[in-house]
Design a protein around this motif. Structure first.
Motif, PDB file in Angstrom:
ATOM      1  N   GLU A   1       0.812  -1.212   0.000  1.00  0.00           N
ATOM      2  CA  GLU A   1       0.000   0.000   0.000  1.00  0.00           C
ATOM      3  C   GLU A   1       0.849   1.267   0.000  1.00  0.00           C
ATOM      4  O   GLU A   1       0.551   2.241  -0.701  1.00  0.00           O
TER       5      GLU A   1
ATOM      6  N   ARG B   1       2.167   2.198  -3.493  1.00  0.00           N
ATOM      7  CA  ARG B   1       1.258   2.465  -4.606  1.00  0.00           C
ATOM      8  C   ARG B   1       1.270   3.951  -4.939  1.00  0.00           C
ATOM      9  O   ARG B   1       1.179   4.792  -4.054  1.00  0.00           O
TER      10      ARG B   1
ATOM     11  N   GLU C   1      -5.827  -2.638  -3.260  1.00  0.00           N
ATOM     12  CA  GLU C   1      -4.559  -2.385  -3.953  1.00  0.00           C
ATOM     13  C   GLU C   1      -4.462  -3.249  -5.219  1.00  0.00           C
ATOM     14  O   GLU C   1      -3.965  -2.810  -6.249  1.00  0.00           O
TER      15      GLU C   1
ATOM     16  N   THR D   1      -4.105  -1.510  -9.196  1.00  0.00           N
ATOM     17  CA  THR D   1      -2.813  -1.562  -9.896  1.00  0.00           C
ATOM     18  C   THR D   1      -2.801  -2.666 -10.933  1.00  0.00           C
ATOM     19  O   THR D   1      -3.751  -3.405 -11.088  1.00  0.00           O
TER      20      THR D   1
END
Length: 307
Positions: free
Chosen positions: A121, A124, A303, A307
């Motif tokens: 996290e 990111r 997450e 992504t």
């Protein structure tokens, strides 16, 4: 008595709610001669919408339509604890297993499992998220807009302070409910969510165009730029042809603004269109049937989905 008890435990009727639900016809894969066609390709986007949509029908005591059952999405719903690549230089790991087919001693089954690299996290990049929410009359059901609002509150609590969030709504027309706002301003975001209500027809095309305009204005270079469309899929006013919508999201994906689609509800659910939009928008496709599922999508697996 036994027959009645059995029917209660094992639904034998198919899903036939007064329904305009639409599912693409599933064609069975052909058997191919490897010596003639040795190369096979497949997409690595992770869609899970079919699993939760089917679960919704089964919980209501209905068997799903055949075309609602997407085996790959049911398999991809679960975590198989595959080894995670050590660094981003190795984008994914591959695990294979082979076994004899249970239906023929002359056939083998090969399972190929891929696990992508996972950013923690903290690493990111900042996210520019534009929520595009269907607030048409068909979304008034408690399992639609009210569930969506509670689901989004879970996501707001999970976002990083550097993330920004916007909200565009559409019904008969489209409008901006929340201009780009730092995720740290939770009260402001919650107030905007609290003002949402449903009514009118569904001009999805106008909403999508406005959402992409807002995403472009707040574009984060090197960051996560994503539209999150949440709807029951009933596009019935304005730019409603599938080909026009699909061409639009495909063009925007080339500019690194991707599209995630979240389906909700029942009765007029348009699975076919929603999955096509997410595929061409270089995003993923999920279905929320409960707050527990929303927690998985917007909190536990956030997450992975960004992504």
């Amino acid at each position: 008595f036994v027959a009645q008890e059995h029917s209660a435990l094992m639904p034998t009727h198919y899903y036939q709610e007064e329904s305009r639900e639409n599912y693409a016809t599933m064609a069975q894969n052909e058997v191919k001669q490897v010596s003639e066609e040795p190369v096979s390709t497949f997409s690595i986007d992770v869609d899970t919408g079919s699993y939760t949509n089917i679960r919704r029908m089964l919980n209501q005591g209905h068997l799903p339509p055949v075309d609602a059952v997407c085996i790959e999405e049911m398999i991809n719903y679960f975590d198989y604890a595959y080894d995670v690549p050590d660094s981003i230089s190795e984008p994914f790991s591959v695990k294979t297993e082979i076994a004899q087919a249970p239906w023929s001693k002359d056939r083998l089954l090969l399972q190929v499992g891929l696990k992508g690299f996972e950013l923690i996290e903290e690493n990111r990049p900042a996210a520019n998220l534009v929520f595009l929410l269907d607030v048409s009359g068909s979304m008034s059901n408690p399992k639609k807009l009210p569930l969506l609002v509670e689901s989004m509150k879970l996501l707001v609590r999970k976002l990083k302070p550097s993330d920004t969030m916007s909200i565009v709504v559409y019904a008969g027309a489209a409008g901006v409910v929340l201009e780009p706002t730092q995720a740290s301003e939770k009260i402001k975001i919650f107030n905007a969510l609290g003002k949402l209500n449903s009514g009118g027809s569904t001009n999805g095309g106008a909403g999508i165009k406005l959402a992409y305009k807002l995403a472009k204005q707040n574009f984060i270079k090197g960051g996560v730029n994503r539209i999150i469309l949440a709807t029951d899929g009933d596009f019935n006013v304005g730019t409603s042809s599938q080909s026009t919508l699909i061409d639009l999201v495909e063009e925007k994906a080339k500019n690194d603004i991707f599209l995630t689609v979240v389906g909700l509800g029942m009765g007029n659910y348009q699975d076919s269109l929603l999955e096509k939009l997410s595929n061409r928008g270089n995003g993923n496709y999920a279905y929320i049937d409960s707050l527990n599922e929303a927690n998985k999508l917007f909190n536990i697996d956030l997450e992975k989905n960004l992504t």
